[in-house]
Each structure stands twice: as structure tokens, then as C-alpha cells.
Design a protein around this motif. Structure first.
Motif, mmCIF file in Angstrom:
data_model
loop_
_atom_site.group_PDB
_atom_site.id
_atom_site.type_symbol
_atom_site.label_atom_id
_atom_site.label_comp_id
_atom_site.label_asym_id
_atom_site.label_seq_id
_atom_site.Cartn_x
_atom_site.Cartn_y
_atom_site.Cartn_z
ATOM 1 N N PRO A 79 0.825 -1.206 0.000
ATOM 2 C CA PRO A 79 0.000 0.000 0.000
ATOM 3 C C PRO A 79 0.858 1.256 0.000
ATOM 4 O O PRO A 79 1.850 1.325 0.728
ATOM 5 C CB PRO A 79 -0.819 -0.089 1.281
ATOM 6 N N ASP A 80 0.500 2.204 -0.829
ATOM 7 C CA ASP A 80 1.302 3.404 -0.993
ATOM 8 C C ASP A 80 0.455 4.608 -0.586
ATOM 9 O O ASP A 80 -0.607 4.850 -1.153
ATOM 10 C CB ASP A 80 1.712 3.505 -2.465
ATOM 11 N N SER A 81 0.960 5.339 0.447
ATOM 12 C CA SER A 81 0.136 6.433 0.974
ATOM 13 C C SER A 81 -0.090 7.532 -0.061
ATOM 14 O O SER A 81 -1.080 8.250 -0.012
ATOM 15 C CB SER A 81 0.759 7.013 2.240
ATOM 16 N N VAL A 84 -3.445 6.874 -2.079
ATOM 17 C CA VAL A 84 -4.779 6.775 -1.481
ATOM 18 C C VAL A 84 -5.643 7.891 -2.085
ATOM 19 O O VAL A 84 -5.277 9.062 -2.008
ATOM 20 C CB VAL A 84 -4.728 6.926 0.055
ATOM 21 N N GLN A 86 -8.039 10.868 -2.741
ATOM 22 C CA GLN A 86 -8.538 11.947 -1.874
ATOM 23 C C GLN A 86 -9.998 11.717 -1.481
ATOM 24 O O GLN A 86 -10.388 11.990 -0.356
ATOM 25 C CB GLN A 86 -8.404 13.294 -2.594
ATOM 26 N N LEU A 89 -10.181 9.477 1.445
ATOM 27 C CA LEU A 89 -9.746 10.154 2.678
ATOM 28 C C LEU A 89 -10.834 11.091 3.197
ATOM 29 O O LEU A 89 -11.098 11.164 4.389
ATOM 30 C CB LEU A 89 -8.454 10.928 2.424
ATOM 31 N N MET A 90 -11.441 11.820 2.249
ATOM 32 C CA MET A 90 -12.486 12.751 2.659
ATOM 33 C C MET A 90 -13.661 12.011 3.279
ATOM 34 O O MET A 90 -14.194 12.424 4.309
ATOM 35 C CB MET A 90 -12.963 13.573 1.454
ATOM 36 N N VAL A 92 -13.628 9.006 4.689
ATOM 37 C CA VAL A 92 -13.235 8.425 5.974
ATOM 38 C C VAL A 92 -13.164 9.504 7.059
ATOM 39 O O VAL A 92 -13.600 9.290 8.193
ATOM 40 C CB VAL A 92 -11.875 7.694 5.840
ATOM 41 N N PHE A 93 -12.638 10.652 6.678
ATOM 42 C CA PHE A 93 -12.534 11.758 7.633
ATOM 43 C C PHE A 93 -13.917 12.170 8.123
ATOM 44 O O PHE A 93 -14.143 12.348 9.327
ATOM 45 C CB PHE A 93 -11.828 12.945 6.975
ATOM 46 N N ASN A 96 -15.456 9.602 10.382
ATOM 47 C CA ASN A 96 -14.815 9.695 11.698
ATOM 48 C C ASN A 96 -15.371 10.851 12.521
ATOM 49 O O ASN A 96 -15.571 10.733 13.729
ATOM 50 C CB ASN A 96 -13.305 9.867 11.533
ATOM 51 N N SER A 162 -5.928 -0.851 -0.107
ATOM 52 C CA SER A 162 -5.573 0.355 0.638
ATOM 53 C C SER A 162 -6.754 0.842 1.489
ATOM 54 O O SER A 162 -6.586 1.636 2.397
ATOM 55 C CB SER A 162 -5.088 1.458 -0.301
ATOM 56 N N SER A 165 -7.536 -1.110 5.972
ATOM 57 C CA SER A 165 -7.322 -0.700 7.365
ATOM 58 C C SER A 165 -8.250 0.447 7.769
ATOM 59 O O SER A 165 -8.587 0.581 8.941
ATOM 60 C CB SER A 165 -5.861 -0.350 7.624
ATOM 61 N N TYR A 166 -8.656 1.266 6.797
ATOM 62 C CA TYR A 166 -9.607 2.338 7.124
ATOM 63 C C TYR A 166 -10.931 1.752 7.587
ATOM 64 O O TYR A 166 -11.503 2.184 8.586
ATOM 65 C CB TYR A 166 -9.836 3.240 5.909
ATOM 66 N N ASN A 169 -10.597 0.153 11.002
ATOM 67 C CA ASN A 169 -10.581 1.155 12.078
ATOM 68 C C ASN A 169 -11.968 1.709 12.364
ATOM 69 O O ASN A 169 -12.342 1.914 13.513
ATOM 70 C CB ASN A 169 -9.648 2.307 11.722
ATOM 71 N N LEU B 31 -4.937 16.903 3.279
ATOM 72 C CA LEU B 31 -5.593 15.730 3.859
ATOM 73 C C LEU B 31 -4.815 14.512 3.378
ATOM 74 O O LEU B 31 -4.719 14.265 2.176
ATOM 75 C CB LEU B 31 -7.055 15.665 3.381
ATOM 76 N N GLY B 33 -3.340 10.271 4.288
ATOM 77 C CA GLY B 33 -3.664 9.051 5.021
ATOM 78 C C GLY B 33 -2.608 7.990 4.848
ATOM 79 O O GLY B 33 -1.898 7.976 3.848
ATOM 80 N N PRO B 35 -2.276 4.100 4.450
ATOM 81 C CA PRO B 35 -3.075 2.895 4.244
ATOM 82 C C PRO B 35 -2.655 1.718 5.124
ATOM 83 O O PRO B 35 -3.463 0.835 5.395
ATOM 84 C CB PRO B 35 -2.871 2.570 2.765
ATOM 85 N N GLY B 38 -4.458 2.945 8.521
ATOM 86 C CA GLY B 38 -5.794 3.514 8.451
ATOM 87 C C GLY B 38 -5.944 4.862 9.133
ATOM 88 O O GLY B 38 -7.045 5.258 9.509
ATOM 89 N N VAL B 40 -6.044 8.963 9.292
ATOM 90 C CA VAL B 40 -6.293 10.123 8.432
ATOM 91 C C VAL B 40 -5.891 11.384 9.185
ATOM 92 O O VAL B 40 -6.174 11.528 10.368
ATOM 93 C CB VAL B 40 -7.773 10.307 8.003
#
Lengths: 175, 130
Positions: A79-81, A84, A86, A89-90, A92-93, A96, A162, A165-166, A169, B31, B33, B35, B38, B40
Motif C-alpha cells: 500500500p502506498d500512501s 490513497v 482523496q 480520505l475525505m 473516511v474523515f 470519523n 488500501s 485498514s480504514y 478502524n 488531507l 492518510g 493505508p 488507516g 487520516v
């Protein structure tokens, strides 16, 4: 020897877990250090090594996500950060942040339920995407497709993974 | 694995938690993250257009203690710096300051990436004007 080779399996993702379990037990018996008490030191060491390898291999291959992670690692994919998306990420954010409200008791029952449903839907979509891409991988391998095509599919699997894990969590937060 | 005192301090008293308006032309948002775990992390900077100095910074991170501490520290460090100075902050500086163990180095990388992403976002907003 890689984990697939330990069980004499091709590098495919569709694995019959019942057959795998049986093979694990058979091989574990065969290589159990107890049977090597009177063997030479090198044979003893070999038995211990083989038992450790079998345990690791079984634990990894029986789990559908870990199995894919392992396959990818064999080809140097991880997995390459920077890759990921956007949008993920948005999302998931945001989830959360809503979870935080739920935990603080600031959200209504309906909001909490809809959040739960949203996370469940993400999980189901992830599982089915991973399953689909795994099937595709097996087809490519069976057909003996060229390396470029295989790598493309490994990239696809990495991309799907990728999210893993999100989602894990978020589910953990929900408990 | 034990957290260092500094990590615990940032974790218990995170600096600059919150958010700035994304729509503000002087605000840059990053923003990012990881992976593998997990996490952010959102990091925002507010830049003074005249001086080019970062006047304010906020973050919000959903992740482990080290990720929270790394981003908290990053907001402290970027405040009062120019964009170029902020970009010069390296993850290794964060590792050193927080005494992060090897398994948590990726948290500091994430914080460095977040600073870079925030600066890039700000620059994008100002491309036409410059």
C-alpha cells in the motif's frame, strides 16, 4: 519456500480453506518436532523451522485479506500512501467526525443508525470488490497471461486493499 | 511499546486542534492518510498574503497517539514560518523531537506529507494571482 509452496499450491487467491486446514494438520503431524527427538541436530532444527513456517503460512493463507497482502508482497507491491484517493480520505474523515459525535452522545439514534449502515455498506463493497479482483487474478494466472497484465491486476488489488485498514478502524470505533 | 513523554503530552494536550474554513483563499488544506494503519490526518495553514508567513495552523487526526502527536507538533512548528521554511521541516526532525520508535516513523512521514499537501493547496489557490 513461499507460503503457497509450503502447501503445494499455485499462487492463486481462491483457496479451499477446508482443504487448507486439512493439509495444515497433515503436514504439521509429519513435521512435528516430537517425532524428531532421536534425529540428528540438523534434522531437529529443520523440523522446528518447518513447523514455524507451516504455522505462519497457514495463518496467512486462511485469511482472505492477509492472503492478498501476502501475494502482493511476493511481487513487491505494498500500500502506498501517495496513492490513497482523496475521495476516500475525505469520506473516511467525515465518517470519523460523525462517529465522534455519536460517541459524544451528540447524534440522534437515526444518525447513529445511518452511520452504522454506511460503514456496513463500505465493508460489503470492499469484500465484494476484493473477491471479484481475486477471481480475476486467478483467471489471469490460469490463462498464463503476460507479466504486464498480471502486474496491472496486482496494482488493482493494491488499490482495493488500501481501504482495508480504514474500514477496519471505522468498525473498531463503532464497537 | 511505550510512548515518550512528549508524545503523551501532545496526545493529552493537543495543540491547535480544529479546522479553518476551506473556502478561505488564504487557507491551505492538506488531507493525507496512511493505508498501512488507516490513519487520516488533516492539516490546515492560514497564510498572510503580504508577508507569506503562516499565521495560524490547525489539525485534526484520527489515528494513533504518535500520529496525533506528530501532527500537533507540526502545527506548532509551522506557525510563524514562511512557506519555504515550513517545507523544510523533515519527518526526521519530528522523529527526533518526539523520540518516535521505528514502527511509528510513518506517522512523522504522514505529518510531513500533510504540511506539503497544505502548502500545495495554498499555492494552487494563488497560482493565478502570482
Amino acid at each position: 519456500m513461499d507460503y503457497f509452496e509450503v502447501f503445494g499450491l499455485p499462487r492463486q487467491l481462491g483457496i479451499d480453506t477446508l482443504a487448507l486446514e486439512k493439509a495444515f494438520h497433515d503436514l504439521s503431524r509429519k513435521h512435528h518436532p516430537d517425532y524428531f527427538t532421536r534425529a540428528s541436530p540438523s534434522e531437529k532444527t529443520q523440523a522446528v523451522r518447518m513447523t514455524a513456517l507451516l504455522n505462519d503460512a497457514y495463518r496467512t493463507l486462511r485469511h482472505p485479506v492477509r492472503r492478498v497482502e501476502y501475494l502482493l508482497s511476493l511481487y513487491g507491491f505494498k500500500p502506498d500512501s501517495s496513492k490513497v484517493p482523496q475521495a476516500l480520505l475525505m469520506e473516511v474523515f467525515e465518517i470519523n467526525e460523525q462517529l465522534e459525535e455519536v460517541k459524544a452522545g451528540k447524534a440522534s439514534v437515526e444518525e447513529a443508525d445511518s452511520l452504522r449502515a454506511q460503514i456496513k455498506e463500505k465493508r460489503e463493497r470492499f469484500d465484494s470488490q476484493l473477491q471479484q479482483a481475486s477471481l480475476e487474478w486467478d483467471e489471469l494466472v490460469k490463462r498464463g497471461e503476460p507479466e504486464a497484465r498480471l502486474k496491472e491486476q496486482l496494482g488493482r488489488l493494491t488499490e482495493i486493499l488500501s481501504e482495508s485498514s480504514y474500514i477496519r478502524n471505522l468498525e473498531r470505533e463503532l464497537e | 511499546m511505550a510512548y515518550s513523554d512528549k508524545v503523551i503530552d501532545h496526545y493529552n494536550n493537543p495543540r491547535n486542534v480544529g479546522s479553518l474554513s476551506k473556502e478561505d483563499p488564504n487557507v491551505g488544506t492538506g488531507l493525507v492518510g496512511a493505508p498501512e494503519c488507516g490513519d487520516v490526518m488533516k492539516l490546515q495553514i492560514k497564510v498572510n498574503e503580504e508577508s507569506g508567513v503562516i499565521e495560524d495552523a490547525k489539525f485534526k487526526t484520527f489515528g494513533c497517539g504518535s500520529a496525533i502527536a506528530s501532527s500537533s507538533l507540526a502545527t506548532e512548528w509551522v506557525k510563524g514560518k514562511t512557506l519555504a521554511e515550513a517545507l523544510a521541516i523533515k519527518n526526521t526532525d519530528i522523529v527526533k523531537e518526539l523520540s518516535l520508535p521505528p514502527v511509528k516513523i510513518h506517522c512523522s512521514v504522514l505529518a510531513e506529507d500533510a504540511i506539503k499537501a497544505a502548502v500545495t493547496d495554498w499555492k494552487k489557490k494563488h497560482e493565478n494571482g502570482e
